[in-house]
Design a protein around this motif. Structure first.
Motif, PDB file in Angstrom:
ATOM      1  N   LYS A  17       0.818  -1.210   0.000  1.00  0.00           N
ATOM      2  CA  LYS A  17       0.000   0.000   0.000  1.00  0.00           C
ATOM      3  C   LYS A  17       0.865   1.280   0.000  1.00  0.00           C
ATOM      4  N   ASN A  18       1.726   1.344   1.002  1.00  0.00           N
ATOM      5  CA  ASN A  18       2.480   2.595   1.170  1.00  0.00           C
ATOM      6  C   ASN A  18       3.821   2.600   0.422  1.00  0.00           C
ATOM      7  N   ASN A  19       4.662   1.674   0.829  1.00  0.00           N
ATOM      8  CA  ASN A  19       5.970   1.648   0.181  1.00  0.00           C
ATOM      9  C   ASN A  19       6.030   0.539  -0.830  1.00  0.00           C
ATOM     10  N   PHE A  20       6.239   0.964  -2.059  1.00  0.00           N
ATOM     11  CA  PHE A  20       6.373  -0.078  -3.074  1.00  0.00           C
ATOM     12  C   PHE A  20       7.726  -0.737  -2.870  1.00  0.00           C
ATOM     13  N   PRO A  21       7.716  -2.093  -2.709  1.00  0.00           N
ATOM     14  CA  PRO A  21       9.018  -2.712  -2.413  1.00  0.00           C
ATOM     15  C   PRO A  21       9.913  -2.767  -3.646  1.00  0.00           C
ATOM     16  N   ASP A  22      11.142  -2.986  -3.404  1.00  0.00           N
ATOM     17  CA  ASP A  22      12.062  -3.170  -4.537  1.00  0.00           C
ATOM     18  C   ASP A  22      11.689  -4.438  -5.249  1.00  0.00           C
ATOM     19  N   VAL A  23      11.538  -4.320  -6.559  1.00  0.00           N
ATOM     20  CA  VAL A  23      11.273  -5.526  -7.367  1.00  0.00           C
ATOM     21  C   VAL A  23      12.444  -5.712  -8.302  1.00  0.00           C
ATOM     22  N   PHE A  24      12.605  -6.917  -8.741  1.00  0.00           N
ATOM     23  CA  PHE A  24      13.850  -7.203  -9.444  1.00  0.00           C
ATOM     24  C   PHE A  24      13.649  -7.747 -10.841  1.00  0.00           C
ATOM     25  N   CYS A  25      14.569  -7.427 -11.660  1.00  0.00           N
ATOM     26  CA  CYS A  25      14.769  -7.919 -13.030  1.00  0.00           C
ATOM     27  C   CYS A  25      13.544  -8.455 -13.734  1.00  0.00           C
ATOM     28  N   LEU A  26      13.585  -9.701 -14.138  1.00  0.00           N
ATOM     29  CA  LEU A  26      12.601 -10.233 -15.065  1.00  0.00           C
ATOM     30  C   LEU A  26      11.220 -10.462 -14.440  1.00  0.00           C
ATOM     31  N   CYS A  27      11.184 -11.055 -13.264  1.00  0.00           N
ATOM     32  CA  CYS A  27       9.881 -11.404 -12.670  1.00  0.00           C
ATOM     33  C   CYS A  27       9.171 -10.185 -12.089  1.00  0.00           C
ATOM     34  N   ARG A  28       9.850  -9.140 -11.878  1.00  0.00           N
ATOM     35  CA  ARG A  28       9.331  -7.886 -11.330  1.00  0.00           C
ATOM     36  C   ARG A  28       8.596  -8.148 -10.014  1.00  0.00           C
ATOM     37  N   ARG A  29       9.259  -8.969  -9.184  1.00  0.00           N
ATOM     38  CA  ARG A  29       8.637  -9.297  -7.905  1.00  0.00           C
ATOM     39  C   ARG A  29       9.612  -9.023  -6.788  1.00  0.00           C
ATOM     40  N   PRO A  30       9.074  -8.753  -5.571  1.00  0.00           N
ATOM     41  CA  PRO A  30       9.997  -8.472  -4.476  1.00  0.00           C
ATOM     42  C   PRO A  30      10.832  -9.703  -4.131  1.00  0.00           C
ATOM     43  N   GLU A  31      11.819  -9.465  -3.337  1.00  0.00           N
ATOM     44  CA  GLU A  31      12.710 -10.538  -2.920  1.00  0.00           C
ATOM     45  C   GLU A  31      11.914 -11.616  -2.219  1.00  0.00           C
ATOM     46  N   ALA A  32      12.135 -12.861  -2.612  1.00  0.00           N
ATOM     47  CA  ALA A  32      11.420 -13.974  -1.981  1.00  0.00           C
ATOM     48  C   ALA A  32      12.255 -15.230  -2.114  1.00  0.00           C
ATOM     49  N   GLY A  33      12.561 -15.810  -1.013  1.00  0.00           N
ATOM     50  CA  GLY A  33      13.288 -17.076  -1.017  1.00  0.00           C
ATOM     51  C   GLY A  33      14.586 -17.001  -1.804  1.00  0.00           C
ATOM     52  N   MET A  34      14.743 -18.040  -2.585  1.00  0.00           N
ATOM     53  CA  MET A  34      15.980 -18.065  -3.351  1.00  0.00           C
ATOM     54  C   MET A  34      15.835 -17.251  -4.622  1.00  0.00           C
ATOM     55  N   MET A  35      16.756 -16.276  -4.857  1.00  0.00           N
ATOM     56  CA  MET A  35      16.717 -15.449  -6.053  1.00  0.00           C
ATOM     57  C   MET A  35      17.913 -15.834  -6.932  1.00  0.00           C
ATOM     58  N   ILE A  36      17.699 -15.697  -8.271  1.00  0.00           N
ATOM     59  CA  ILE A  36      18.811 -16.013  -9.183  1.00  0.00           C
ATOM     60  C   ILE A  36      19.240 -14.732  -9.887  1.00  0.00           C
ATOM     61  N   GLU A  37      20.543 -14.499  -9.924  1.00  0.00           N
ATOM     62  CA  GLU A  37      21.075 -13.264 -10.510  1.00  0.00           C
ATOM     63  C   GLU A  37      20.966 -13.304 -12.014  1.00  0.00           C
ATOM     64  N   CYS A  38      20.514 -12.134 -12.598  1.00  0.00           N
ATOM     65  CA  CYS A  38      20.416 -12.035 -14.051  1.00  0.00           C
ATOM     66  C   CYS A  38      21.814 -11.872 -14.642  1.00  0.00           C
ATOM     67  N   GLU A  39      22.049 -12.584 -15.732  1.00  0.00           N
ATOM     68  CA  GLU A  39      23.380 -12.531 -16.295  1.00  0.00           C
ATOM     69  C   GLU A  39      23.694 -11.184 -16.917  1.00  0.00           C
ATOM     70  N   LEU A  40      22.619 -10.500 -17.393  1.00  0.00           N
ATOM     71  CA  LEU A  40      22.835  -9.236 -18.088  1.00  0.00           C
ATOM     72  C   LEU A  40      22.933  -8.055 -17.129  1.00  0.00           C
ATOM     73  N   CYS A  41      21.895  -7.872 -16.333  1.00  0.00           N
ATOM     74  CA  CYS A  41      21.874  -6.686 -15.483  1.00  0.00           C
ATOM     75  C   CYS A  41      22.375  -6.958 -14.080  1.00  0.00           C
ATOM     76  N   HIS A  42      22.624  -8.210 -13.790  1.00  0.00           N
ATOM     77  CA  HIS A  42      23.098  -8.661 -12.488  1.00  0.00           C
ATOM     78  C   HIS A  42      22.141  -8.334 -11.363  1.00  0.00           C
ATOM     79  N   GLU A  43      20.878  -8.061 -11.749  1.00  0.00           N
ATOM     80  CA  GLU A  43      19.890  -7.856 -10.688  1.00  0.00           C
ATOM     81  C   GLU A  43      19.352  -9.200 -10.247  1.00  0.00           C
ATOM     82  N   TRP A  44      18.882  -9.178  -9.077  1.00  0.00           N
ATOM     83  CA  TRP A  44      18.311 -10.398  -8.547  1.00  0.00           C
ATOM     84  C   TRP A  44      16.920 -10.634  -9.056  1.00  0.00           C
TER      85      TRP A  44
END
Ligand SMILES: [Zn+2]
Ligand SMILES: [Zn+2]
Ligand SMILES: [Zn+2]
Length: 491
Positions: A464-491
């Motif tokens: 609602k208030n703070n939009f969490p950081d979302v990452f690379c391809l899935c555009r979802r917040p950090e959850a469990g095990m994340m895999i680093e993108c080879e191109l942008c190195h985002e999680w």
């Protein structure tokens, strides 16, 4: 006074009522010897005259008193005779002597202290009358006794005895015999009059009853009229063949009245059966048109009953037949329970049909959100299985249901869940929606790649208030095990 003073000096007789006393010598004489007897030295003529007041004549009572007394004695002596005369006179002038007067005569006679020969006869006579009155009183007062009884505490033997006695008292002939006895004894009393009146009432009733029974074929009387005469007869509390006959007639007439006024189709089968049997019991002939008509209706009702049970017992109930039966029942005597069962089945069926039609109409709504839910349709279809029947419109709704199921099958195939149950598909669809929402999230603005805020904990989602950081391809917040993108190195 001494006895000496009452005894005549000459003849020694007792002088009670009168005596003659000589003052000179103190001698006492009776009236026979007074003066003649030489009581003293006075001259005989002087003794008779009593002029010198030395000789006194004393009387106990006056002549008048004496005569009255004599008369009294005479009268007393005549009493028995006078009484007997009175009795004879009364009996002679009165052809039916009244018991009341006889009783007072007897009472009077008993008070005379003399053994009168006629008294014993009169006493016997009055006793006989009294006995008769006692018996007559039982007949007269029995009505009230009957009303008062009914206490169950009495012993059996006494009940039987009193029943026996009651039966005797209910016998009209006994009552007539009693009246004849009174005529024989030859006397009159109020009880006799009362009993004669009752006899007249009974004869009056008998005549009326006979007239009604004899005339019923040609001049039928109204039920009310017969009932009135019957009640009159019942009130007499006497066993009469005329009363029995009238009761039979009354039962007949009442039964026929009822047969006329009670419409057969408004009665249950049992009531008709009972009514027919009652009619036969009171002697309505088997050939009576009402009996024939009622029996016919009963047969039809029984046939209806059998038919209804047969239709309801089979697995696939034939509703058109059942509906026809239900309509037919309005003109027949039927069992209330069976009709209720038939109507209950029809009602359920009608309700289901209405539901089906409503659902079908609803499913044709251009706005698909207003259409019925699949579950509702499925529930109604399931309830139809209980009914063992498919009301009109079922086939159409089934078609709609199948169309829906085909659509769902295609959906399942589309999402690769062809063999999965619906709830798995539902779960999967939610997942897809979530991913979609994440991809099209408007708050996700372009930015430089970032590191997840923590490696240890999954941060609390606070959309609602703070939009969490979302990452690379899935555009979802950090959850469990994340895999680093080879191109942008985002999680
Ligand atoms: Zn004398
Ligand atoms: Zn003298
Ligand atoms: Zn990337």
């Amino acid at each position: 006074m001494d006895e000496e003073e009452y005894v005549c000096s000459f003849c020694k007789c007792y002088s009670f009522l009168s005596r003659y006393v000589c003052k000179k010598s103190g001698k006492v004489m009776c009236l026979l010897h007074a003066g003649a007897y030489e009581c003293c030295d006075s001259k005989e003529s002087d003794r008779y005259a009593g002029a010198a007041h030395d000789h006194i004549l004393s009387l106990r009572m006056t002549d008048k008193e004496l005569k009255a007394m004599v008369q009294k004695v005479v009268d007393r002596a005549k009493l028995p005779e006078a009484w007997a005369q009175k009795v004879d006179d009364y009996l002679g002038q009165e052809p039916r002597p009244s018991l009341k007067i006889l009783r007072s005569l007897l009472n009077e006679g008993e008070r005379i202290p003399f053994d009168i020969p006629q008294l014993a006869d009169l006493k016997r006579y009055v006793e006989r009358c009294n006995e008769w009155v006692e018996e007559a009183t039982i007949y007269i007062t029995r009505k009230q006794q009957n009303r008062a009884k009914g206490k169950p505490s009495r012993k059996k033997s006494t009940v039987a005895e009193s029943d026996e006695r009651d039966k005797e008292l209910r016998n009209f002939e006994n009552m007539q015999k009693l009246l004849a006895t009174a005529d024989e004894i030859h006397f009159d009393c109020p009880e006799y009059k009362t009993l004669r009146e009752r006899e007249a009432d009974i004869n009056d009733f008998k005549a009326k009853a006979v007239a009604i029974c004899m005339g019923q074929q040609h001049h039928p009387r109204s039920t009310q009229e017969i009932e009135e005469v019957f009640e009159l007869g019942k009130g007499l509390n006497i066993d009469l063949p005329e009363l029995e006959n009238l009761e039979k007639l009354l039962n007949h007439v009442k039964w026929l009245d009822e047969a006329h006024t009670r419409p057969v189709h408004l009665q249950t089968l049992q009531e008709v059966d009972v009514f027919i049997n009652r009619g036969l019991e009171i002697g309505i002939p088997e050939t009576n048109p009402h009996i024939l008509r009622l029996r016919d209706a009963r047969t039809q009702g029984e046939y209806w009953e059998a038919k209804a049970k047969e239709i309801m017992s089979v697995e696939n109930v034939h509703y058109q037949q059942l509906d026809a039966l239900s309509k037919q029942a309005a003109g027949l005597p039927v069992t209330a329970e069976t009709l209720a069962r038939v109507d209950a089945i029809l009602k359920k069926q009608r309700e289901a049909q209405e539901k089906i039609l409503a659902l079908y109409q609803q499913s044709k709504n251009p706005d698909f959100r207003s259409r019925p839910m699949y579950k509702d349709v499925r529930d109604v279809m399931a309830s139809l299985e209980e009914l063992n029947n498919k009301p009109a419109g079922t086939v159409d709704l089934e078609k709609e249901q199948r169309r829906h199921e085909d659509w769902m099958r295609r959906g399942k195939k589309l999402f690769g869940k062809a063999n999965a149950p619906l709830h798995i598909l539902h779960q999967h669809m939610n997942l897809v929606k979530e991913r979609n929402d994440a991809c099209f999230e408007l708050r996700d603005k372009p930015r430089m790649p970032v590191e997840p805020s923590s490696r240890e904990h999954t941060p609390e989602l606070d959309t609602k208030n703070n939009f969490p950081d979302v990452f690379c391809l899935c555009r979802r917040p950090e959850a469990g095990m994340m895999i680093e993108c080879e191109l942008c190195h985002e999680w």
